[in-house]
Design a protein around this motif. Structure first.
Motif, PDB file in Angstrom:
ATOM      1  N   ALA A 251      73.859  -3.256 -23.695  1.00 13.70           N
ATOM      2  CA  ALA A 251      74.062  -2.255 -22.640  1.00 13.70           C
ATOM      3  C   ALA A 251      74.619  -0.948 -23.189  1.00 13.70           C
ATOM      4  N   HIS A 252      75.481  -1.013 -24.209  1.00 13.25           N
ATOM      5  CA  HIS A 252      76.104   0.201 -24.736  1.00 13.25           C
ATOM      6  C   HIS A 252      75.261   0.879 -25.815  1.00 13.25           C
ATOM      7  N   GLU A 253      74.095   0.307 -26.149  1.00 12.09           N
ATOM      8  CA  GLU A 253      73.265   0.875 -27.200  1.00 12.09           C
ATOM      9  C   GLU A 253      71.849   1.203 -26.715  1.00 12.09           C
ATOM     10  N   ARG A 254      71.627   1.234 -25.437  1.00  8.03           N
ATOM     11  CA  ARG A 254      70.272   1.437 -24.926  1.00  8.03           C
ATOM     12  C   ARG A 254      69.849   2.899 -25.004  1.00  8.03           C
ATOM     13  N   PRO A 255      68.767   3.193 -25.731  1.00 10.20           N
ATOM     14  CA  PRO A 255      68.228   4.556 -25.680  1.00 10.20           C
ATOM     15  C   PRO A 255      67.567   4.803 -24.326  1.00 10.20           C
ATOM     16  N   ARG A 256      67.246   6.047 -24.081  1.00  6.26           N
ATOM     17  CA  ARG A 256      66.579   6.390 -22.837  1.00  6.26           C
ATOM     18  C   ARG A 256      65.118   5.929 -22.884  1.00  6.26           C
ATOM     19  N   PRO A 257      64.557   5.529 -21.746  1.00  5.37           N
ATOM     20  CA  PRO A 257      63.142   5.117 -21.735  1.00  5.37           C
ATOM     21  C   PRO A 257      62.199   6.206 -22.223  1.00  5.37           C
ATOM     22  N   LEU A 258      62.567   7.487 -21.993  1.00  5.86           N
ATOM     23  CA  LEU A 258      61.715   8.579 -22.468  1.00  5.86           C
ATOM     24  C   LEU A 258      61.629   8.578 -23.986  1.00  5.86           C
ATOM     25  N   ALA A 259      62.753   8.297 -24.661  1.00  3.12           N
ATOM     26  CA  ALA A 259      62.740   8.234 -26.123  1.00  3.12           C
ATOM     27  C   ALA A 259      61.892   7.071 -26.612  1.00  3.12           C
ATOM     28  N   LEU A 260      61.974   5.937 -25.932  1.00  3.93           N
ATOM     29  CA  LEU A 260      61.179   4.774 -26.335  1.00  3.93           C
ATOM     30  C   LEU A 260      59.697   5.013 -26.093  1.00  3.93           C
ATOM     31  N   ALA A 261      59.362   5.649 -24.964  1.00  8.02           N
ATOM     32  CA  ALA A 261      57.953   5.961 -24.692  1.00  8.02           C
ATOM     33  C   ALA A 261      57.417   6.961 -25.709  1.00  8.02           C
ATOM     34  N   ALA A 262      58.235   7.955 -26.069  1.00 13.96           N
ATOM     35  CA  ALA A 262      57.812   8.917 -27.082  1.00 13.96           C
ATOM     36  C   ALA A 262      57.612   8.246 -28.434  1.00 13.96           C
ATOM     37  N   ALA A 263      58.456   7.274 -28.759  1.00  9.74           N
ATOM     38  CA  ALA A 263      58.309   6.560 -30.024  1.00  9.74           C
ATOM     39  C   ALA A 263      56.995   5.776 -30.068  1.00  9.74           C
ATOM     40  N   MET A 264      56.661   5.113 -28.962  1.00 11.68           N
ATOM     41  CA  MET A 264      55.394   4.378 -28.930  1.00 11.68           C
ATOM     42  C   MET A 264      54.205   5.321 -28.983  1.00 11.68           C
ATOM     43  N   GLY A 265      54.313   6.470 -28.306  1.00 12.46           N
ATOM     44  CA  GLY A 265      53.225   7.438 -28.350  1.00 12.46           C
ATOM     45  C   GLY A 265      53.038   8.037 -29.723  1.00 12.46           C
ATOM     46  N   GLY A 266      54.138   8.406 -30.369  1.00 15.59           N
ATOM     47  CA  GLY A 266      54.032   8.944 -31.721  1.00 15.59           C
ATOM     48  C   GLY A 266      53.506   7.931 -32.717  1.00 15.59           C
ATOM     49  N   ALA A 267      53.909   6.667 -32.559  1.00 15.81           N
ATOM     50  CA  ALA A 267      53.425   5.627 -33.464  1.00 15.81           C
ATOM     51  C   ALA A 267      51.933   5.392 -33.293  1.00 15.81           C
TER      52      ALA A 267
END
Length: 309
Positions: free
Chosen positions: A60-76
């Motif tokens: 819970a204290h280490e969760r990135p934002r969903p936008l960052a995770l979506a951007a990571a998948m898109g960039g990958a």
């Protein structure tokens, strides 16, 4: 300097990607723009589901934002054009860490990607079982789909057992075990991630079905599930000659084995990968633009007026 370097790297990857796709025999298929837009929308929705599912696998204290995770998948998805298989995980970690105020470290991101791989396999198992039960497939294809089902069941069993394993006394004695224990997703969080990732796979299957219809192959859920399972299994290989090329080749081979013509199968495989890359690149660029605007906003905020007596 960082922007110029990133632009140069993107240009090099685009040239390598263009040379790679130049080897594909592009077929002359009639494409329906409306259905193609619908398939892109479903692909975008799949990215959103998976980003929120990935988020549930962090503490819970280490969760990135969903936008960052979506951007990571898109960039990958873009760098997978030129980089070998599994290097996309390195790209995901680098992109998430570049986002401002990312609370997760590299080790936490690696653990979440390991868990995400298990959840992916568990979520794909029911779809593989449905595809194996549908008519029109050979015995070899059904056997391969059943292998995916077995892998998914093993992954699900490991997900259920991990919270107990990390809480056991022999594991806690080690420093790594004490670090992993509070960061291991609970059964509830794993189930939430499984539901969201399952929604992602279902959305992608529907998107492939619509895409095949747009290409003139026909609206076939059986072919969509078969293609999805084959390309996903290829993406899970430890090392491949190229992420996108491997997935496209595996998907095309599965379609050909199911009776689809070679030209149509290769065209559908390439089109599905291109569509996913375009959607992923759009998400990455939109997220990057949003992050840049948020950083620059304080610079252009007008200073408060000085009041006088």
């Amino acid at each position: 300097m960082l922007s110029v370097g990133s632009g140069a790297l993107a240009l090099v990857l685009a040239v390598v990607a263009a040379r790679r796709f130049a080897d594909f025999p592009w077929p002359d298929l009639r494409v329906s723009p409306g259905l193609l837009a619908a398939a892109a929308g479903l692909s975008l929705l799949g990215y959103a589901f998976k980003a929120y599912g990935w988020e549930r696998l962090f503490a819970a204290h280490e969760r990135p934002r969903p936008l960052a995770l979506a951007a990571a998948m898109g960039g990958a998805s873009v760098t997978a054009l030129a980089l070998p298989g599994r290097f996309d995980d390195v790209v995901r970690i680098a992109i998430v860490r570049r986002f401002r105020d990312c609370p997760a470290g590299v080790r936490a991101l690696c653990l979440s990607l390991f868990m995400l791989g298990l959840v992916d396999a568990a979520a794909l198992a029911p779809l593989a079982l449905i595809a194996a039960a549908l008519p029109g497939h050979s015995f070899a294809l059904r056997l391969g789909l059943l292998v995916l089902v077995g892998v998914g069941l093993a992954a699900a069993a490991l997900i259920v057992a991990l919270p107990r394993l990390t809480a056991s006394s022999p594991i806690v004695r080690f420093r790594l075990g004490r670090w992993v224990r509070p960061r291991t997703a609970s059964l509830r969080e794993a189930l939430e991630a499984w539901a969201l990732v399952s929604a992602c796979w279902l959305t992608r299957a529907l998107g492939l079905c619509v895409l095949f219809g747009a290409l003139g192959i026909g609206f076939s859920l059986a072919l969509a599930l078969l293609f999805l399972c084959a390309s996903s299994a290829a993406a899970a290989l430890p090392v491949g000659p190229g992420g996108t090329a491997t997935q496209a080749g595996a998907g095309a081979a599965a379609l050909i084995a199911s009776g689809v013509g070679v030209t149509e199968a290769v065209g559908a495989a390439v089109a599905s990968q291109v569509l996913g890359i375009v959607v992923g690149a759009s998400i990455f660029l939109a997220a990057t633009a949003w992050r840049t605007s948020v950083r620059l906003m304080p610079l252009y905020r007008p200073a408060p007026a000085m009041g006088g007596r």
